[in-house]
Design an enzyme around this catalytic site. Structure first.
Site, PDB file in Angstrom:
ATOM      1  N   HIS A 140      23.387  12.008  38.398  1.00 44.57           N
ATOM      2  CA  HIS A 140      22.911  12.179  39.764  1.00 44.57           C
ATOM      3  C   HIS A 140      21.586  11.448  39.977  1.00 44.57           C
ATOM      4  O   HIS A 140      20.891  11.081  39.025  1.00 44.57           O
ATOM      5  CB  HIS A 140      22.718  13.658  40.086  1.00 44.57           C
ATOM      6  N   ASP A 191      22.800  14.186  32.940  1.00 50.30           N
ATOM      7  CA  ASP A 191      22.256  13.366  31.861  1.00 50.30           C
ATOM      8  C   ASP A 191      22.783  13.800  30.497  1.00 50.30           C
ATOM      9  O   ASP A 191      23.130  12.960  29.655  1.00 50.30           O
ATOM     10  CB  ASP A 191      20.728  13.399  31.869  1.00 50.30           C
TER      11      ASP A 191
END
Length: 492
Positions: free
Chosen positions: A85, A345
């Site tokens: 994101h 991540d």
């Protein structure tokens, strides 16, 4: 003007004209003798974006100097992307830590007369509105997360737009988002940038729940048992540089009693302020040594908690790596050309571990900071970070046969696959890549403790939703205050 001076001016003018009119590229004739066709600077130098881990705005990975465009004689015919994101406000936990350290500062007797490095506090205001924006993507400023998603989509639309036909009738291209609000928001903005404002005419958004019951059929696979090593739980706030910073600030302001934990919190807060405001006065409060130390705490966390330093992460990353091998070998004619995926991540670092990308030869040391550090998380998973796998169809060259090759691109830097660089532009022949990767992947199901009642492999790339129900929020709003989503776009 004297005749000689006039002549000099005329010569210089002619030289300037020639330099301006002559293309500055190799092979061009009559180039101005001091014009350099290749930039020699490469002076990246100190940049806080490389010393704050995954908290800060996106930056390209430091590259090996390999051109980003396809090698000469090659064309990309399939792309598999895994993207984090975009830039965001902090999660609730860090935000609470920020407020705690700020309250500690403001409760001292200096509330109206800050001096030294903290002089800016006489004017500064906290950047996170209570509650409303926690954990969401930022929407304005030069590093806005929504802008990151849109801009990346627009750039990839130019780079890979040839992989879809906008004139096709009844065309459906799936996109895949893990089941979290900010992930889905990034996917939607990327889709708008890539396919155009009316992207919902062709895109079918698929939400993959972030739940353990998904087993291997997930963009966010995990283990049933503890993923973490003993090292993972005690990595932050331990750097001696933080004590030095605390002592310096305490000496500059009466009755201030900051400690190492406060310094860590304030440096992390500065990182997030960049995502929201685009600048932070806090960045200059700390020295290069202190930022390097902070960045290393982030590197250690990724490495030991969700990267190659965790004994299970190669198996977790093997889910995506193994499924991507199937897509690459089926090729665009059978499997399709575009696979655009969005996650966190800590879902990308296991995949990199499985592929051996950016993995150091030895574990990161806990008693010192290796500098430079190969496992620099600012290079690996900044906000908006992404791994792109390109399938290339190439003509024969002096060193390689005509055929199909694979390139790995991490944050827009081509990263040659270790042990296989037999193709154009240091790419790897698909057959060799398949053999090397498959031979190195551990089994996810047995390693992570799943039994036959859980999905055993990633299936949604082949059996996906084709409706437009989740493409835009107006069609299926995200429940207010909720983060986790199900297939139905409702709160988990």
């Amino acid at each position: 003007m004297a005749p000689l001076a006039s002549a000099v001016v005329a010569v210089l003018g002619a030289a300037s004209l020639t330099a301006a009119q002559t293309p500055n590229r190799p092979g061009s004739q009559n180039r101005y003798p001091f014009a350099k066709p290749y930039d020699q600077s490469f002076l990246e130098g100190y940049n806080v974006l490389k010393h704050a881990g995954g908290n800060v705005p996106y930056s390209n990975r430091e590259s090996y100097g390999i051109g980003r465009d396809p090698p000469q004689g090659c064309a990309v015919d399939q792309v598999i992307m895994l993207k984090r994101h975009g830039e965001r406000w902090p999660d609730p936990g860090p935000a609470a830590n920020f407020k705690a350290s700020l309250n500690k500062i403001y409760s001292s007797t200096n509330a109206t007369a800050w001096t030294g490095a903290l002089e800016f506090l006489n004017r500064w205001t906290y950047f996170v509105p209570d509650g409303r924006y926690i954990a969401l993507e930022s929407y304005n400023g030069p590093y806005a997360g929504l802008l990151d998603g849109y801009r990346h989509g627009a750039e990839y639309g130019v780079r890979y737009g040839h992989l879809w036909d906008p004139t096709a009738v009844n065309l459906t291209i799936p996109m895949f988002s893990s089941g979290y609000e900010r992930i889905l928001t990034t996917a939607r903005k990327f889709g708008e940038g890539f396919f155009g404002w009316n992207y919902t005419d062709v895109v079918a958004m698929n939400i993959i729940p972030e739940q353990v019951y998904m087993g291997a059929n997930s963009l966010t696979p995990t283990c049933l048992h503890d993923n973490q090593t003993a090292v993972c739980s005690n990595l932050t706030n331990q750097q001696p540089q933080f004590k030095v910073a605390a002592a310096r600030l305490n000496a500059q302001n009466k009755n201030l009693q900051l400690n190492s934990t406060d310094i860590y919190n304030l440096m992390q807060m500065a990182s997030y302020e960049l995502n929201v405001r685009g600048y932070s006065d806090w960045v200059d409060v700390f020295s290069l040594d202190e930022w390097v130390a902070f960045g290393y705490t982030q590197d250690l966390s990724y490495y030991y908690c969700s990267g190659p330093g965790d004994k299970n992460m190669k198996a977790v990353g093997a889910v995506y790596a193994n499924a991507s091998l199937t897509l690459l070998n089926q090729g665009p004619d059978k499997a399709g050309a575009l696979y655009l995926n969005f996650c966190h991540d800590t879902n990308i670092t296991p995949v990199l571990a499985a592929l051996g990308i950016s993995s150091p030869a030895e574990d990161l040391p806990l008693d010192r900071i290796p500098f430079p550090n190969e496992y620099n998380s600012g290079n690996i998973v900044p906000m908006g970070g992404h791994l792109t796998i390109e399938r290339l169809t190439c003509n024969a060259t002096a060193i390689s046969e005509a055929g199909t090759y694979v390139r790995l691109v991490l944050n827009e830097a081509v990263v040659p696959y270790t042990g296989c660089q037999d193709g154009p532009g240091f790419s790897c022949a698909l057959a060799n890549y398949t053999s090397l990767v498959s031979a190195s992947l551990p089994d996810f199901i047995s390693t992570c403790g799943f039994n036959s009642s859980y999905p055993q492999y990633l299936d949604f790339w082949w059996n996906y939703n084709t409706t437009r129900d989740y493409d835009v929020e107006t069609q299926n709003p995200i429940p207010a205050g909720e983060g986790l989503l199900t297939y139905q776009g409702t709160a988990a």
